[in-house]
Design a protein around this motif. Structure first.
Motif, PDB file in Angstrom:
ATOM      1  N   LEU A  16       7.415  72.618 100.754  1.00 11.61           N
ATOM      2  CA  LEU A  16       8.579  73.250 101.066  1.00 11.61           C
ATOM      3  C   LEU A  16       9.317  72.728 102.331  1.00 11.61           C
ATOM      4  CD1 LEU A  16       7.371  76.933 100.418  1.00 11.61           C
ATOM      5  CD2 LEU A  16       8.956  75.844  99.391  1.00 11.61           C
ATOM      6  N   ILE A  17       8.447  72.345 103.275  1.00 13.44           N
ATOM      7  CA  ILE A  17       9.089  71.699 104.398  1.00 13.44           C
ATOM      8  C   ILE A  17       9.728  70.561 104.369  1.00 13.44           C
ATOM      9  CG2 ILE A  17       8.305  70.741 106.871  1.00 13.44           C
ATOM     10  CD1 ILE A  17       5.987  72.903 107.053  1.00 13.44           C
ATOM     11  N   PHE A  18       9.096  69.540 103.610  1.00 14.79           N
ATOM     12  CA  PHE A  18       9.618  68.364 102.922  1.00 14.79           C
ATOM     13  C   PHE A  18      11.088  68.478 102.570  1.00 14.79           C
ATOM     14  CE2 PHE A  18      10.498  64.370 101.065  1.00 14.79           C
ATOM     15  CZ  PHE A  18       9.987  63.319 101.965  1.00 14.79           C
ATOM     16  N   GLY A  19      10.991  69.282 101.384  1.00 14.22           N
ATOM     17  CA  GLY A  19      12.355  69.765 100.781  1.00 14.22           C
ATOM     18  C   GLY A  19      13.496  70.064 101.396  1.00 14.22           C
ATOM     19  N   LEU A  20      13.124  71.226 102.529  1.00 15.63           N
ATOM     20  CA  LEU A  20      14.190  71.727 103.245  1.00 15.63           C
ATOM     21  C   LEU A  20      14.564  70.852 104.228  1.00 15.63           C
ATOM     22  CD1 LEU A  20      12.636  75.291 104.082  1.00 15.63           C
ATOM     23  CD2 LEU A  20      14.622  74.616 102.400  1.00 15.63           C
ATOM     24  N   THR A  21      13.693  69.865 104.893  1.00 15.69           N
ATOM     25  CA  THR A  21      14.125  68.798 105.827  1.00 15.69           C
ATOM     26  C   THR A  21      14.889  67.998 105.134  1.00 15.69           C
ATOM     27  OG1 THR A  21      12.132  69.278 106.957  1.00 15.69           O
ATOM     28  CG2 THR A  21      13.409  66.966 107.512  1.00 15.69           C
ATOM     29  N   ALA A  22      14.633  67.561 103.887  1.00 11.15           N
ATOM     30  CA  ALA A  22      15.394  66.282 103.353  1.00 11.15           C
ATOM     31  C   ALA A  22      16.632  66.770 102.668  1.00 11.15           C
ATOM     32  CB  ALA A  22      14.583  65.746 102.065  1.00 11.15           C
ATOM     33  N   LEU A  23      16.822  68.026 102.352  1.00 12.32           N
ATOM     34  CA  LEU A  23      18.091  68.643 101.852  1.00 12.32           C
ATOM     35  C   LEU A  23      19.218  68.893 102.785  1.00 12.32           C
ATOM     36  CD1 LEU A  23      16.434  71.097  98.920  1.00 12.32           C
ATOM     37  CD2 LEU A  23      17.722  68.741  98.731  1.00 12.32           C
ATOM     38  N   GLN A  24      19.039  68.815 104.070  1.00 14.78           N
ATOM     39  CA  GLN A  24      19.986  69.085 105.030  1.00 14.78           C
ATOM     40  C   GLN A  24      20.953  68.034 105.189  1.00 14.78           C
ATOM     41  OE1 GLN A  24      18.829  68.663 109.129  1.00 14.78           O
ATOM     42  NE2 GLN A  24      16.908  67.772 109.024  1.00 14.78           N
ATOM     43  N   PRO A  25      22.087  68.195 105.609  1.00 13.51           N
ATOM     44  CA  PRO A  25      23.057  66.923 105.407  1.00 13.51           C
ATOM     45  C   PRO A  25      22.655  65.822 106.466  1.00 13.51           C
ATOM     46  CG  PRO A  25      24.154  68.848 105.802  1.00 13.51           C
ATOM     47  CD  PRO A  25      22.738  69.333 105.830  1.00 13.51           C
ATOM     48  N   ASP A  61      20.875  61.656 106.925  1.00 16.08           N
ATOM     49  CA  ASP A  61      19.400  61.227 106.896  1.00 16.08           C
ATOM     50  C   ASP A  61      19.215  60.158 108.076  1.00 16.08           C
ATOM     51  OD1 ASP A  61      20.623  58.637 106.073  1.00 16.08           O
ATOM     52  OD2 ASP A  61      20.654  59.242 104.011  1.00 16.08           O
ATOM     53  N   PRO A  62      18.315  59.649 108.210  1.00 17.99           N
ATOM     54  CA  PRO A  62      17.885  58.948 109.378  1.00 17.99           C
ATOM     55  C   PRO A  62      18.764  57.402 109.433  1.00 17.99           C
ATOM     56  CG  PRO A  62      15.735  59.494 108.372  1.00 17.99           C
ATOM     57  CD  PRO A  62      16.650  60.011 107.619  1.00 17.99           C
ATOM     58  N   VAL A  63      19.094  56.959 108.292  1.00 20.07           N
ATOM     59  CA  VAL A  63      20.117  55.927 108.184  1.00 20.07           C
ATOM     60  C   VAL A  63      21.565  56.159 108.696  1.00 20.07           C
ATOM     61  CG1 VAL A  63      21.077  54.220 106.678  1.00 20.07           C
ATOM     62  CG2 VAL A  63      18.837  54.686 106.374  1.00 20.07           C
ATOM     63  N   ASP A  64      21.981  57.368 108.318  1.00 19.50           N
ATOM     64  CA  ASP A  64      23.275  58.008 108.817  1.00 19.50           C
ATOM     65  C   ASP A  64      23.410  58.033 110.326  1.00 19.50           C
ATOM     66  OD1 ASP A  64      24.191  57.882 105.986  1.00 19.50           O
ATOM     67  OD2 ASP A  64      23.488  60.131 105.879  1.00 19.50           O
ATOM     68  N   GLN A  65      22.145  58.376 111.017  1.00 16.04           N
ATOM     69  CA  GLN A  65      22.049  58.630 112.263  1.00 16.04           C
ATOM     70  C   GLN A  65      22.123  57.357 112.882  1.00 16.04           C
ATOM     71  OE1 GLN A  65      22.486  61.838 113.288  1.00 16.04           O
ATOM     72  NE2 GLN A  65      22.118  61.226 115.448  1.00 16.04           N
ATOM     73  N   LEU A  66      21.634  56.334 112.344  1.00 13.74           N
ATOM     74  CA  LEU A  66      21.296  54.966 112.898  1.00 13.74           C
ATOM     75  C   LEU A  66      22.814  54.209 112.924  1.00 13.74           C
ATOM     76  CD1 LEU A  66      18.037  53.534 111.386  1.00 13.74           C
ATOM     77  CD2 LEU A  66      18.468  54.124 113.814  1.00 13.74           C
ATOM     78  N   VAL A  67      23.495  54.218 111.875  1.00 16.92           N
ATOM     79  CA  VAL A  67      24.501  53.748 111.678  1.00 16.92           C
ATOM     80  C   VAL A  67      25.979  54.518 112.146  1.00 16.92           C
ATOM     81  CG1 VAL A  67      23.729  52.479 109.629  1.00 16.92           C
ATOM     82  CG2 VAL A  67      25.159  54.606 109.331  1.00 16.92           C
TER      83      VAL A  67
END
Length: 331
Positions: free
Chosen positions: A22-31, A33-39
């Motif tokens: 549940l934690i992984f799914g809810l975290t991954a489903l938020q708008p 991802d780490p790459v978007d934050q990096l770029v």
């Protein structure tokens, strides 16, 4: 009791697996991802570069596929690296954030319990007295007032009259717990410097803990004092002090075990609002910062640690009932 404890431990395994999913799914489903934050804000990167980065980190896969890969690594103790700090997420949380949280929350729990339990007993014994009205009113206000508002108000007041107490620990080196005083100055100087940063958030955190525990203890004690065995003890001529502390208190304190047992996991999670208002770099602020910056590995370490501590302390709380209340037995 041993069989009961073993059965509960076995039941924890599928429960923790479901929680991690549940934690992984809810975290991954938020708008994002780490790459978007990096770029973000990098105009030189191309869509092909972004796709290549996501493929290298496995972010192009469905979230449940990534979950099973994460689970396989986590079982071996590898929770990945922190995107923001470039060190293992587990090391970052346990070395840089957890000590700060325990430094704030453990004294808050101990001191507030030592203050609130006697006040709750006194308020129940002296029901409808002037001090009982004062205590219950103050406890009601402390529980009702939003923590962020009380913290902001305290910051405003102390910024004018005691500005030395309004700072957080943001000036600390990573992993450090000292403030402006170097370690070679002596342990007492370092301790006093830490206290300067600790005192204000500690007081705000204690305020709510004292109010909740006081109201809980008062209600339990009032209910216990009306029981038949307490009336019988008094009818036999036992002294009020003996009736109160030997007969009533032991039964009234049983629900407090539940309250404290469920509060301890929260110590490790930190007080998110208090830590954010006072810039205290603990676990609570780490979770908030990691969610904002999409540092998912840090989020998973923090939340899974809280999940494990919660189920473990629920078991310990149930076992503690048998020590506090002789009527409870786990056969």
């Amino acid at each position: 009791m041993g069989t009961y404890a073993l059965r509960r431990v076995i039941q924890m395994i599928p429960l923790l697996l479901v929680i991690s999913l549940l934690i992984f799914g809810l975290t991954a489903l938020q708008p994002g991802d780490p790459v978007d934050q990096l770029v973000f804000g990098n105009s030189n990167i191309t869509p092909e570069d972004i796709a290549r980065l996501k493929a290298s980190y496995g972010l192009d896969q469905p979230w449940f596929t990534r979950y099973f890969f994460w689970l396989k690594q986590a079982i071996t103790g590898n929770f990945g690296y922190s995107q923001d700090f470039g060190i293992p997420a587990l090391e970052y949380v346990f070395q840089n954030r957890l000590p700060n949280t325990l430094l704030l929350t453990v004294p808050a729990l101990i001191i507030s319990t030592l203050i609130a339990v006697p006040l709750g007993i006194f308020s129940a014994v002296r029901q409808y007295s002037a001090l009982d009205y004062v205590l219950t009113f103050l406890a009601f206000v402390a529980v009702s007032a939003p923590v962020f508002w009380v913290g902001a108000l305290a910051l405003y007041f102390f910024a004018i009259y005691l500005p030395q107490l309004t700072g957080g620990l943001l000036s600390l080196p990573p992993g450090g717990l000292g403030g402006d005083v170097p370690p070679e100055a002596g342990w007492w100087a370092v301790a006093l410097d830490k206290l300067k940063y600790l005192l204000l958030p500690l007081m705000i955190l204690m305020l709510r803990e004292i109010a909740v525990t006081l109201r809980f203890m008062r209600a339990n004690m009032l209910e216990t004092l009306t029981q038949d065995y307490v009336r019988t003890a008094r009818a036999k001529g036992l002294a009020d002090r003996r009736v109160l502390y030997k007969h009533a208190l032991r039964n009234a304190v049983t629900p407090i075990v539940t309250l404290l047992g469920l509060s301890i996991p929260g110590l490790f999670g930190g007080a998110v609002i208090t830590e954010t208002v006072f810039s205290w770099p603990g676990m609570g602020k780490a979770i908030l910062d990691a969610l904002v910056s999409k540092d998912f590995n840090v989020v998973m370490v923090c939340l899974m640690m809280l999940a494990v501590l919660t189920v473990v302390f629920q078991l310990l709380t149930d076992l503690a009932y048998a020590l506090v209340d002789p009527r409870i037995r786990y056969a």
